[in-house]
Structure formats: structure tokens, C-alpha cells
Write a protein that holds these residues in place. Structure first.
Motif, PDB file in Angstrom:
ATOM      1  N   ALA A   7      17.778  63.539  13.741  1.00 36.63           N
ATOM      2  CA  ALA A   7      16.883  62.396  13.567  1.00 36.63           C
ATOM      3  C   ALA A   7      16.920  61.475  14.781  1.00 36.63           C
ATOM      4  O   ALA A   7      15.885  60.957  15.213  1.00 36.63           O
ATOM      5  N   GLN A   8      18.100  61.254  15.343  1.00 38.98           N
ATOM      6  CA  GLN A   8      18.201  60.373  16.507  1.00 38.98           C
ATOM      7  C   GLN A   8      17.538  60.993  17.737  1.00 38.98           C
ATOM      8  O   GLN A   8      16.850  60.297  18.486  1.00 38.98           O
ATOM      9  N   PHE A   9      17.742  62.272  17.951  1.00 41.33           N
ATOM     10  CA  PHE A   9      17.067  62.941  19.067  1.00 41.33           C
ATOM     11  C   PHE A   9      15.554  62.873  18.882  1.00 41.33           C
ATOM     12  O   PHE A   9      14.818  62.534  19.814  1.00 41.33           O
ATOM     13  N   ARG A  40      23.167  72.011  21.443  1.00 39.87           N
ATOM     14  CA  ARG A  40      21.991  72.694  20.892  1.00 39.87           C
ATOM     15  C   ARG A  40      20.778  71.755  20.914  1.00 39.87           C
ATOM     16  O   ARG A  40      19.678  72.143  21.320  1.00 39.87           O
ATOM     17  N   LEU A  41      20.989  70.501  20.508  1.00 45.75           N
ATOM     18  CA  LEU A  41      19.894  69.532  20.502  1.00 45.75           C
ATOM     19  C   LEU A  41      19.442  69.190  21.920  1.00 45.75           C
ATOM     20  O   LEU A  41      18.251  69.000  22.165  1.00 45.75           O
ATOM     21  N   CYS A  42      20.381  69.103  22.843  1.00 46.16           N
ATOM     22  CA  CYS A  42      20.006  68.851  24.240  1.00 46.16           C
ATOM     23  C   CYS A  42      19.084  69.955  24.747  1.00 46.16           C
ATOM     24  O   CYS A  42      18.089  69.694  25.429  1.00 46.16           O
ATOM     25  N   LYS A  43      19.425  71.184  24.433  1.00 42.33           N
ATOM     26  CA  LYS A  43      18.574  72.309  24.852  1.00 42.33           C
ATOM     27  C   LYS A  43      17.204  72.217  24.188  1.00 42.33           C
ATOM     28  O   LYS A  43      16.177  72.393  24.837  1.00 42.33           O
ATOM     29  N   TYR A  45      15.622  69.581  23.042  1.00 42.33           N
ATOM     30  CA  TYR A  45      14.832  68.438  23.516  1.00 42.33           C
ATOM     31  C   TYR A  45      14.796  68.324  25.043  1.00 42.33           C
ATOM     32  O   TYR A  45      14.292  67.343  25.572  1.00 42.33           O
ATOM     33  N   ARG A  46      15.360  69.313  25.702  1.00 44.87           N
ATOM     34  CA  ARG A  46      15.350  69.387  27.169  1.00 44.87           C
ATOM     35  C   ARG A  46      16.006  68.178  27.826  1.00 44.87           C
ATOM     36  O   ARG A  46      15.448  67.551  28.727  1.00 44.87           O
ATOM     37  N   VAL A  47      17.192  67.858  27.343  1.00 44.83           N
ATOM     38  CA  VAL A  47      18.011  66.809  27.927  1.00 44.83           C
ATOM     39  C   VAL A  47      19.104  67.508  28.716  1.00 44.83           C
ATOM     40  O   VAL A  47      19.797  68.365  28.188  1.00 44.83           O
ATOM     41  N   SER A  48      19.255  67.156  29.976  1.00 47.21           N
ATOM     42  CA  SER A  48      20.179  67.917  30.826  1.00 47.21           C
ATOM     43  C   SER A  48      21.374  67.110  31.335  1.00 47.21           C
ATOM     44  O   SER A  48      22.187  67.635  32.068  1.00 47.21           O
ATOM     45  N   ARG A  49      21.480  65.835  30.930  1.00 40.40           N
ATOM     46  CA  ARG A  49      22.578  65.010  31.434  1.00 40.40           C
ATOM     47  C   ARG A  49      23.396  64.474  30.261  1.00 40.40           C
ATOM     48  O   ARG A  49      22.835  63.959  29.300  1.00 40.40           O
ATOM     49  N   ILE A  50      24.718  64.618  30.386  1.00 37.44           N
ATOM     50  CA  ILE A  50      25.625  64.217  29.312  1.00 37.44           C
ATOM     51  C   ILE A  50      26.761  63.387  29.898  1.00 37.44           C
ATOM     52  O   ILE A  50      27.316  63.736  30.930  1.00 37.44           O
ATOM     53  N   LEU A  89      28.422  74.400  28.050  1.00 37.91           N
ATOM     54  CA  LEU A  89      27.196  74.022  28.752  1.00 37.91           C
ATOM     55  C   LEU A  89      26.602  75.179  29.541  1.00 37.91           C
ATOM     56  O   LEU A  89      25.522  75.049  30.114  1.00 37.91           O
ATOM     57  N   GLN A  90      27.298  76.302  29.573  1.00 37.65           N
ATOM     58  CA  GLN A  90      26.808  77.465  30.306  1.00 37.65           C
ATOM     59  C   GLN A  90      25.577  78.019  29.594  1.00 37.65           C
ATOM     60  O   GLN A  90      25.459  77.950  28.393  1.00 37.65           O
ATOM     61  N   GLY A  91      24.678  78.574  30.355  1.00 38.22           N
ATOM     62  CA  GLY A  91      23.494  79.173  29.741  1.00 38.22           C
ATOM     63  C   GLY A  91      22.252  78.896  30.542  1.00 38.22           C
ATOM     64  O   GLY A  91      22.300  78.596  31.731  1.00 38.22           O
TER      65      GLY A  91
END
Length: 190
Positions: A7-9, A40-43, A45-50, A89-91
Motif C-alpha cells: 500500500a505504501q509503495f 520485490r516491491l522495489c523491482k 515499482y522500479r525503485v533502484s536506490r535503497i 539485490l543481485q538480478g
């Protein structure tokens, strides 16, 4: 938990704003079960920085940082999880994580003097130093120093001409996550 994360993403994606980075309050995104879902959510929603807090504890203590406390214990746990988490984060999606992220061990007390010492001991090529200006950190002080007029030491440090001078004289480049990632790629390609 996973429904709330989704929900937050989704809620942020609906704003149409560009993603800066992902992190969690009190670094709640670091335990493995949360981390794996966040990746999984970063992938998705295409977010690449953590943000991954990572700062040398001994150097922190030697340079006048707060003594050993619960934040120190948490930092040790985060450090133990680091290799495991970063390997996830590999992939197919390239992720960016700063070499060092400072601020956790000095939460609420990132005062001018501490920040000046910190700027003299940064270790990574890419460093994040985070603050919480405007927050009431009185509860972190000894009871005799807890007053309603506690000075916002973190805002003061951010606005300090001495800190600005130290940044400029050391040749540090400031930027948001996207800018720091871009500078890092340029640096590593040389």
C-alpha cells in the motif's frame, strides 16, 4: 505487513513523484523477511536506490559519539545482515546503496561538533549523512537537560557555516540519491 508495504509503495507511485530511495522507519526494512519483500516491491515499482545504514562503530565512539546503547546493538545486527541482504539485490535490476550511511549511531544528537569530526573521517566513496531536523529529541537527553526549549542541534548543524566550510574545503559534492548514484557511476567508470 506485506499488505501495508504494498500500500505504501502504491500510494507513493500514485503521486507521480520520482523515487529518491527506499528506507524504513527505524531501519525496519532490514530484517530478512521485510528486506526480501521490499526488494520485490522495489523491482515491481522500479525503485533502484535503497538506504542501508553502515557506519564504523569504533570510529564513531573514538570521535565523541554517543556511547554504547540500543542503537549500537541495532547497528551490529544490521552489519551482520548486510552481506545477506545486499546479496539479495543481485538480478536484473541494478540497485544503488551508498558505501556508508551515517546518522543512526548519533540519532538526535548530530550536533555541529560531531558533524565536523564526522566529515573528517568519512570512509566510503559515496556517503550519506542523515539528520532529523525539527524533531524533538529531548527524550534522548539526561532528565536534568530535558526542557521545552531544547535547541534543535541537528538543524543548527545543517545550517552551520563551519559545517558548510568543512564540506567545501574537503571538496565534497552534495546531492540527492539520484545525483550521488550518478556521481558514483562516473567515479567507478574512470
Amino acid at each position: 505487513l506485506f499488505a501495508e508495504m504494498e500500500a505504501q509503495f502504491a500510494r507513493f507511485a500514485q503521486t507521480g513523484l520520482a523515487w529518491s530511495h527506499v528506507d524504513g522507519h527505524q531501519h525496519f526494512h532490514l530484517p530478512p523477511v521485510v528486506w526480501d519483500e521490499m526488494v520485490r516491491l522495489c523491482k515491481k515499482y522500479r525503485v533502484s536506490r535503497i538506504r542501508y545504514p553502515y557506519e564504523p562503530i569504533r570510529a564513531h565512539l573514538r570521535s565523541g559519539g554517543q556511547g554504547v546503547n540500543l542503537d549500537t546493538v541495532a547497528a551490529l545486527i544490521f552489519r551482520m545482515l548486510r552481506k545477506r541482504n545486499l546479496s539479495r539485490l543481485q538480478g536484473e535490476t541494478p540497485f544503488f546503496v551508498c558505501d556508508r550511511v551515517y546518522g543512526h549511531l548519533q540519532t538526535g544528537q548530530m550536533n555541529e561538533e560531531y558533524v565536523l569530526r564526522l566529515l573528517g573521517r568519512l570512509e566510503g566513496t559515496t556517503n550519506e549523512i542523515y539528520f532529523h531536523p525539527g524533531a524533538n529529541h529531548a527524550h534522548l537527553l539526561p532528565p536534568e537537560e530535558q526542557t521545552e526549549t531544547v535547541k534543535d542541534v541537528e538543524l543548527h548543524a545543517l545550517l552551520s557555516p563551519k559545517v558548510r566550510h568543512a564540506i567545501e574545503s574537503n571538496g565534497f559534492q552534495l546531492g540527492n540519491y539520484a545525483q550521488v548514484e550518478s556521481m558514483a557511476k562516473h567515479h567507478y567508470q574512470k
